[in-house]
Motif scaffolding. Structure first.
Motif, mmCIF file in Angstrom:
data_model
loop_
_atom_site.group_PDB
_atom_site.id
_atom_site.type_symbol
_atom_site.label_atom_id
_atom_site.label_comp_id
_atom_site.label_asym_id
_atom_site.label_seq_id
_atom_site.Cartn_x
_atom_site.Cartn_y
_atom_site.Cartn_z
ATOM 1 N N GLU A 294 -8.732 -3.878 17.240
ATOM 2 C CA GLU A 294 -9.582 -3.882 18.028
ATOM 3 C C GLU A 294 -10.080 -2.089 17.399
ATOM 4 O O GLU A 294 -9.745 -1.067 17.089
ATOM 5 C CB GLU A 294 -8.761 -3.493 19.445
ATOM 6 N N SER A 295 -11.379 -2.027 18.176
ATOM 7 C CA SER A 295 -12.322 -1.323 18.438
ATOM 8 C C SER A 295 -12.422 -0.275 19.555
ATOM 9 O O SER A 295 -13.833 -0.596 19.455
ATOM 10 C CB SER A 295 -13.460 -1.227 17.087
ATOM 11 N N PRO A 296 -11.518 0.300 20.170
ATOM 12 C CA PRO A 296 -11.505 0.027 21.773
ATOM 13 C C PRO A 296 -12.909 1.196 21.557
ATOM 14 O O PRO A 296 -13.544 2.086 21.314
ATOM 15 C CB PRO A 296 -10.546 1.515 22.030
ATOM 16 N N GLU B 164 -17.312 1.102 12.077
ATOM 17 C CA GLU B 164 -17.479 1.064 11.009
ATOM 18 C C GLU B 164 -16.320 0.924 10.194
ATOM 19 O O GLU B 164 -16.119 0.004 9.293
ATOM 20 C CB GLU B 164 -18.246 1.978 10.217
ATOM 21 N N GLU B 165 -15.140 1.728 10.360
ATOM 22 C CA GLU B 165 -13.881 1.821 9.466
ATOM 23 C C GLU B 165 -13.080 0.383 9.032
ATOM 24 O O GLU B 165 -12.724 -0.081 8.319
ATOM 25 C CB GLU B 165 -13.633 3.192 9.989
ATOM 26 N N LYS B 166 -13.383 -0.176 10.734
ATOM 27 C CA LYS B 166 -12.924 -1.566 10.366
ATOM 28 C C LYS B 166 -13.741 -2.871 10.433
ATOM 29 O O LYS B 166 -13.240 -3.242 10.061
ATOM 30 C CB LYS B 166 -12.429 -1.808 12.073
ATOM 31 N N LEU B 167 -15.074 -2.851 9.936
ATOM 32 C CA LEU B 167 -15.382 -3.329 10.083
ATOM 33 C C LEU B 167 -15.747 -3.210 8.696
ATOM 34 O O LEU B 167 -16.280 -4.760 7.793
ATOM 35 C CB LEU B 167 -16.890 -3.421 10.284
ATOM 36 N N ASP C 150 -13.348 -2.873 6.320
ATOM 37 C CA ASP C 150 -12.223 -3.739 5.772
ATOM 38 C C ASP C 150 -12.168 -4.911 5.844
ATOM 39 O O ASP C 150 -12.495 -5.877 6.325
ATOM 40 C CB ASP C 150 -10.524 -3.836 6.770
ATOM 41 N N PRO C 151 -11.712 -4.955 4.248
ATOM 42 C CA PRO C 151 -12.259 -6.474 3.591
ATOM 43 C C PRO C 151 -11.645 -7.914 4.286
ATOM 44 O O PRO C 151 -12.356 -8.986 4.604
ATOM 45 C CB PRO C 151 -11.719 -6.687 2.047
ATOM 46 N N GLN C 152 -10.506 -7.777 5.133
ATOM 47 C CA GLN C 152 -9.838 -8.684 6.242
ATOM 48 C C GLN C 152 -10.817 -8.744 6.720
ATOM 49 O O GLN C 152 -10.446 -9.852 8.146
ATOM 50 C CB GLN C 152 -8.655 -8.587 6.318
ATOM 51 N N THR C 153 -11.545 -8.110 7.583
ATOM 52 C CA THR C 153 -12.256 -7.978 8.954
ATOM 53 C C THR C 153 -13.182 -9.363 8.464
ATOM 54 O O THR C 153 -14.993 -8.859 7.455
ATOM 55 C CB THR C 153 -13.241 -7.041 9.518
ATOM 56 N N THR C 154 -13.561 -10.187 9.421
ATOM 57 C CA THR C 154 -14.927 -11.729 8.573
ATOM 58 C C THR C 154 -15.974 -12.032 9.953
ATOM 59 O O THR C 154 -16.839 -12.559 9.847
ATOM 60 C CB THR C 154 -14.228 -12.991 8.096
ATOM 61 N N LEU C 155 -14.996 -11.506 11.043
ATOM 62 C CA LEU C 155 -16.071 -11.775 12.288
ATOM 63 C C LEU C 155 -16.223 -10.339 13.201
ATOM 64 O O LEU C 155 -14.918 -10.163 13.728
ATOM 65 C CB LEU C 155 -15.062 -13.440 12.992
ATOM 66 N N MET C 156 -16.906 -9.828 14.343
ATOM 67 C CA MET C 156 -16.872 -9.465 15.938
ATOM 68 C C MET C 156 -17.105 -10.417 16.450
ATOM 69 O O MET C 156 -18.481 -11.269 16.737
ATOM 70 C CB MET C 156 -17.756 -8.150 15.380
ATOM 71 N N LEU C 157 -17.137 -10.272 17.675
ATOM 72 C CA LEU C 157 -17.183 -10.770 19.092
ATOM 73 C C LEU C 157 -17.212 -9.794 20.246
ATOM 74 O O LEU C 157 -16.552 -8.685 20.034
ATOM 75 C CB LEU C 157 -15.142 -11.856 19.844
ATOM 76 N N LEU C 158 -19.029 -10.297 20.169
ATOM 77 C CA LEU C 158 -19.613 -8.918 20.670
ATOM 78 C C LEU C 158 -19.805 -9.367 22.538
ATOM 79 O O LEU C 158 -20.285 -10.953 22.950
ATOM 80 C CB LEU C 158 -21.129 -8.663 19.919
ATOM 81 N N CYS C 159 -19.610 -8.784 23.411
ATOM 82 C CA CYS C 159 -19.484 -9.154 24.714
ATOM 83 C C CYS C 159 -20.796 -8.706 25.296
ATOM 84 O O CYS C 159 -21.455 -7.090 25.049
ATOM 85 C CB CYS C 159 -18.613 -9.292 25.478
ATOM 86 N N LEU D 288 -24.235 -2.493 11.013
ATOM 87 C CA LEU D 288 -22.857 -2.089 10.074
ATOM 88 C C LEU D 288 -22.153 -3.458 9.773
ATOM 89 O O LEU D 288 -21.587 -3.825 9.039
ATOM 90 C CB LEU D 288 -21.980 -1.320 11.364
ATOM 91 N N CYS D 289 -22.405 -4.061 10.361
ATOM 92 C CA CYS D 289 -21.826 -5.981 10.276
ATOM 93 C C CYS D 289 -22.611 -6.576 9.092
ATOM 94 O O CYS D 289 -21.598 -7.368 8.080
ATOM 95 C CB CYS D 289 -22.430 -6.497 11.686
ATOM 96 N N GLY D 290 -23.572 -6.158 8.762
ATOM 97 C CA GLY D 290 -24.448 -6.791 7.395
ATOM 98 C C GLY D 290 -23.922 -6.161 6.510
ATOM 99 O O GLY D 290 -23.561 -6.768 5.608
ATOM 100 N N LYS D 291 -24.078 -4.503 6.690
ATOM 101 C CA LYS D 291 -23.578 -4.463 5.090
ATOM 102 C C LYS D 291 -22.150 -4.022 5.210
ATOM 103 O O LYS D 291 -22.242 -4.300 3.393
ATOM 104 C CB LYS D 291 -23.691 -2.751 6.181
ATOM 105 N N HIS D 292 -21.079 -4.621 5.268
ATOM 106 C CA HIS D 292 -19.202 -4.757 5.587
ATOM 107 C C HIS D 292 -19.672 -6.776 5.659
ATOM 108 O O HIS D 292 -18.641 -7.015 6.023
ATOM 109 C CB HIS D 292 -18.908 -4.106 6.125
ATOM 110 N N HIS D 293 -20.520 -7.667 5.893
ATOM 111 C CA HIS D 293 -20.416 -9.237 5.866
ATOM 112 C C HIS D 293 -19.671 -9.341 6.805
ATOM 113 O O HIS D 293 -18.397 -10.612 6.788
ATOM 114 C CB HIS D 293 -20.151 -8.899 4.489
ATOM 115 N N VAL D 294 -19.621 -8.359 7.740
ATOM 116 C CA VAL D 294 -18.822 -9.376 9.108
ATOM 117 C C VAL D 294 -20.049 -10.355 9.803
ATOM 118 O O VAL D 294 -21.031 -9.673 9.753
ATOM 119 C CB VAL D 294 -18.420 -8.292 9.995
ATOM 120 N N LEU D 295 -19.331 -11.506 10.480
ATOM 121 C CA LEU D 295 -20.208 -12.067 11.332
ATOM 122 C C LEU D 295 -20.474 -11.406 12.350
ATOM 123 O O LEU D 295 -19.045 -11.443 13.123
ATOM 124 C CB LEU D 295 -19.996 -13.867 11.268
#
Length: 391
Positions: free
Chosen positions: A131-133, A149-152, A154-163, A184-191
């Motif tokens: 969670e990123s509240p 950004e701190e949570k994105l 994290d190398p274990q973070t691979t997907l973000m669900l945007l509403c 930020l998602c592109g920078k940290h390789h998060v889909l």
């Protein structure tokens, strides 16, 4: 107004999830509307039914064109036919994406408070909810980009669900915010998977911005979930789409949706979508105005008669997020009391994550007479609760 949204249609005894409640209760919880869908859609479904044969169905050319022309005309997003894949619903698409494009034990990031089924799609598939509240200050919500950004990162973070727009707070994310998320998602390789099912339910004079339209980077690093079901009250017909411009991601998700057997339409799913996007625009414009009036009615009623509740500003969806922190820190206990006391069935805010603990969610998508009754029940119960009558 051409269409009648004041009609009180009885939904009891129809197998309705929303109305499968004890006699005397008034459900204003799950996000479906108490309005009959557009007459143009009903006619299209009747014509399909009259044919009398309901065998296996394919996705026809007019289905692709219906989505493409709607998003270009209303949302200034040009999409290619090849980007679109049929699926039976947004939730199945989200779950398939989690299974196919992440690995067990990885993090899927969400911005709480957020649509409660996101949690299920993540946890049920063995991934971790991260969670990123959202920041709630002076009655408004914003993003804590440092935390995001701190949570994105994290190398274990691979997907973000945007509403987008955001359920339950009804916020329309602006292009600068979406661009920053994409960067930020592109920078940290998060889909990014963007759930845009509420996109057509903005207040009059407002429009949403598709995440994929903001930049090339956002477009190529995203999957977007689309559907006519929320705006036209068609959820029971199981008809939706995913838009995936990136061919590599599209191939993977296409395989995932087919493996999960959620990529084939029933006999009515295509006809409903084509009629909604092809013939339902005038009905939708009347609906948006009626919903806006309903939300204004709620704000006025609560402001005058329940000032201890604060209505969070909302420019999209027919859902209102009610801040009850001046009454209690436990919105779940308050919602349960209201249901026991007056039969008004609302959703407790903690279902959308811990940041929603002192909130409740109200569905305003009903005829105004029913809405008035719901608010009067709310007033009676909240006043009893404030007097300490909790049993």
């Amino acid at each position: 107004m051409k269409y009648d949204f004041d009609k009180l249609t009885d939904r009891r005894g129809t197998g309705s999830l929303k109305w499968d409640v004890p006699h005397g209760e008034l459900p204003m919880w799950v996000a479906d509307m108490d309005f009959e869908t557009a007459p143009e859609i009903i006619r299209a479904l009747q014509e399909r039914a009259v044919h009398g044969i309901f065998g296996y169905h394919v996705v026809t050319e007019d289905w692709y064109e219906a989505y493409r022309s709607w998003w270009e005309r209303r949302h200034q997003l040009e999409m290619e036919k090849e980007w679109l894949i049929f699926c039976t619903g947004v939730v199945p698409a989200i779950s398939s994406t989690v299974r196919k494009l992440t690995t067990v034990g990885e993090n899927v990031l969400i911005q709480t408070p957020v649509y409660n089924i996101f949690f299920n799609s993540i946890r049920n598939n063995g991934r971790n909810v991260l969670e990123s509240p959202l920041v709630y200050k002076n009655g408004e919500y914003s993003i804590d980009f440092a935390d995001l950004e701190e949570k994105l990162a994290d190398p274990q973070t691979t997907l973000m669900l945007l509403c987008n727009p955001h359920n339950p707070i009804g916020k329309i994310w602006d292009s600068e915010t979406l661009a920053r998320i994409g960067e930020l998602c592109g920078k940290h390789h998060v889909l990014v998977l963007s759930d845009e099912i509420h996109c057509d339910l903005t207040d009059p004079e407002y429009r949403y911005i598709p995440f994929a339209s903001v930049s090339r980077a956002c477009r190529d690093n995203s999957i977007t979930c689309l559907a006519p079901t929320k705006a036209f009250n068609l959820a029971g017909l199981q008809t939706a789409a995913v838009m995936v411009p990136n061919p590599v991601l599209r191939h993977k998700l296409n395989r995932g949706l087919n493996t999960d057997e959620v990529a084939e339409p029933n006999a009515f799913a295509v006809a409903a979508a084509v009629a909604a996007f092809g013939q339902g625009e005038e009905w939708l414009e009347d609906l948006r105005h009626y919903l806006w009036e309903n939300k204004q009615y709620v704000r006025k009623f609560i402001g005058e008669r329940l000032p201890e509740i604060r209505v969070v500003p909302s420019d999209a969806t027919y859902l209102l997020w009610l801040d009850c922190s001046l009454i209690t820190g436990d919105g779940g206990a308050l919602a349960a009391f209201i249901r026991r006391d007056s039969g008004l069935y609302l959703t407790e805010g903690e279902e959308y994550g811990e940041p929603g603990k002192s909130f409740i969610r109200l569905n305003t998508a009903c005829p105004r007479e029913r809405l008035r009754e719901g608010l009067e029940r709310l007033e009676r119960s909240v006043k009893k609760y404030g007097e300490g009558v909790h049993n």
